[in-house]
Motif scaffolding. Structure first.
Motif, short mmCIF file in Angstrom:
data_model
loop_
_atom_site.label_atom_id
_atom_site.label_comp_id
_atom_site.label_asym_id
_atom_site.label_seq_id
_atom_site.Cartn_x
_atom_site.Cartn_y
_atom_site.Cartn_z
N GLY A 81 0.81 -1.21 0.00
CA GLY A 81 0.00 0.00 0.00
C GLY A 81 0.84 1.26 0.00
N ALA A 82 0.16 2.34 0.34
CA ALA A 82 0.82 3.64 0.40
C ALA A 82 0.25 4.44 1.56
CB ALA A 82 0.62 4.41 -0.90
N VAL A 83 1.15 5.11 2.26
CA VAL A 83 0.75 6.07 3.28
C VAL A 83 0.93 7.43 2.63
CG1 VAL A 83 1.15 6.97 5.59
CG2 VAL A 83 1.60 4.55 5.10
N ILE A 84 -0.13 8.22 2.62
CA ILE A 84 -0.09 9.54 1.99
C ILE A 84 -0.27 10.57 3.09
CG2 ILE A 84 -1.19 11.07 0.30
CD1 ILE A 84 -2.31 8.28 -0.88
N ILE A 85 0.68 11.50 3.18
CA ILE A 85 0.55 12.58 4.15
C ILE A 85 0.75 13.92 3.45
CG2 ILE A 85 1.14 11.25 6.22
CD1 ILE A 85 4.01 12.24 6.00
N VAL A 86 -0.01 14.90 3.89
CA VAL A 86 0.07 16.26 3.34
C VAL A 86 0.31 17.21 4.51
CG1 VAL A 86 -1.18 18.09 2.13
CG2 VAL A 86 -1.50 15.70 1.43
N PHE A 87 1.26 18.12 4.30
CA PHE A 87 1.60 19.07 5.37
C PHE A 87 2.23 20.33 4.77
CE2 PHE A 87 4.97 15.99 4.80
CZ PHE A 87 6.12 16.76 4.71
N ASN A 146 2.00 23.62 0.48
CA ASN A 146 1.73 22.22 0.81
C ASN A 146 2.64 21.24 0.10
OD1 ASN A 146 -0.48 22.67 2.60
ND2 ASN A 146 -1.69 23.23 0.82
N TYR A 147 3.01 20.22 0.84
CA TYR A 147 3.89 19.15 0.38
C TYR A 147 3.18 17.83 0.63
CZ TYR A 147 8.33 16.59 -0.10
OH TYR A 147 9.34 15.76 -0.51
N MET A 148 3.28 16.91 -0.32
CA MET A 148 2.68 15.59 -0.16
C MET A 148 3.79 14.56 -0.24
SD MET A 148 -0.29 13.64 -2.36
CE MET A 148 0.57 13.73 -3.92
N GLU A 149 3.79 13.66 0.75
CA GLU A 149 4.73 12.55 0.73
C GLU A 149 3.94 11.26 0.59
OE1 GLU A 149 8.67 10.99 3.09
OE2 GLU A 149 7.14 12.01 4.28
N ILE A 150 4.39 10.42 -0.33
CA ILE A 150 3.78 9.10 -0.56
C ILE A 150 4.83 8.06 -0.19
CG2 ILE A 150 2.74 7.54 -2.22
CD1 ILE A 150 2.00 10.04 -3.87
N ILE A 203 2.29 1.66 11.46
CA ILE A 203 3.23 2.63 10.89
C ILE A 203 2.49 3.85 10.37
CG2 ILE A 203 4.90 3.01 9.01
CD1 ILE A 203 5.59 -0.05 9.29
N SER A 204 1.39 3.61 9.66
CA SER A 204 0.63 4.74 9.09
C SER A 204 0.08 5.63 10.20
CB SER A 204 -0.49 4.26 8.18
OG SER A 204 -1.54 3.67 8.93
N GLU A 205 -0.37 5.04 11.28
CA GLU A 205 -0.89 5.84 12.40
C GLU A 205 0.20 6.71 13.00
OE1 GLU A 205 -2.75 2.89 14.87
OE2 GLU A 205 -4.56 2.84 13.62
N GLY A 219 1.30 18.54 12.87
CA GLY A 219 1.45 19.35 11.66
C GLY A 219 0.92 18.69 10.41
N ILE A 220 0.58 17.39 10.48
CA ILE A 220 0.02 16.72 9.31
C ILE A 220 -1.40 17.24 9.10
CG2 ILE A 220 -0.74 14.50 8.35
CD1 ILE A 220 2.30 14.81 8.43
N GLN A 221 -1.66 17.75 7.90
CA GLN A 221 -2.97 18.31 7.58
C GLN A 221 -3.95 17.21 7.16
OE1 GLN A 221 -1.94 21.01 4.46
NE2 GLN A 221 -1.06 22.51 5.85
N HIS A 222 -3.42 16.20 6.47
CA HIS A 222 -4.25 15.08 6.01
C HIS A 222 -3.37 13.87 5.82
CE1 HIS A 222 -7.44 12.92 3.95
NE2 HIS A 222 -6.56 12.59 3.03
N GLY A 223 -3.90 12.72 6.17
CA GLY A 223 -3.15 11.49 5.98
C GLY A 223 -4.09 10.33 5.73
N LYS A 224 -3.61 9.36 4.98
CA LYS A 224 -4.44 8.20 4.66
C LYS A 224 -3.54 7.03 4.33
CE LYS A 224 -8.37 6.71 2.06
NZ LYS A 224 -9.66 7.11 1.64
N LEU A 225 -4.01 5.84 4.73
CA LEU A 225 -3.36 4.59 4.34
C LEU A 225 -4.26 3.90 3.33
CD1 LEU A 225 -1.38 2.16 4.62
CD2 LEU A 225 -2.78 1.42 6.57
#
Length: 133
Positions: free
Chosen positions: A55-61, A95-99, A112-114, A121-127
């Motif tokens: 999968g992928a953990v996506i975080i935006v900050f 804004n920066y997105m890390e995958i 790990i994703s949690e 500071g994370i604005q949005h995150g999803k696994l």
């Protein structure tokens, strides 16, 4: 792969909900939507069984908060056996997105994703996970 046909009986309210789902998700027809829902359910069952998934953990900050990238990297290093790679993108001036691509037991990837998503500071995150085997 051979395709089998079968009939399905649904009450009117459920059929309307299916049709809305087909339209909202741009499926070509009801059959594709039903296949998608069944596959999604099978994948989620694998998560519950703690099977190996990818999968992928996506975080935006806000990229000006440089410590987030360091803390993210520290978490990834701590769990390097499950991290396949990571990639970052500047979405705009702020804004920066890390995958972060991951593979391993679903419970471990959820843990790990949690950790990543709960960083201050994370604005949005999803696994997002899918079957790997």
């Amino acid at each position: 792969m051979a395709v089998s046909r079968f009939g399905v009986s649904l009450d009117e309210e459920l059929l309307e909900a299916l049709d809305k789902y087909v339209e909202d998700n741009a499926f070509a027809n009801r059959s594709r939507a039903i296949r998608h829902l069944i596959e999604k359910n099978l994948v989620e069952e694998k998560w519950k069984c703690d099977n190996i998934v990818a999968g992928a953990v996506i975080i935006v900050f806000n990229h000006e908060k440089k410590d987030i990238l360091k803390r993210s990297a520290d978490i990834q290093y701590e769990h390097k056996a499950y991290i396949l790679s990571s990639q970052g993108f500047y979405l705009n001036k702020m804004n920066y997105m890390e995958i972060i691509a991951v593979k391993g037991p679903s419970r471990k990837l959820t843990e790990i994703s949690e950790q990543l998503i709960s960083l201050k500071g994370i604005q949005h995150g999803k696994l997002v996970m899918s079957k790997a085997e």
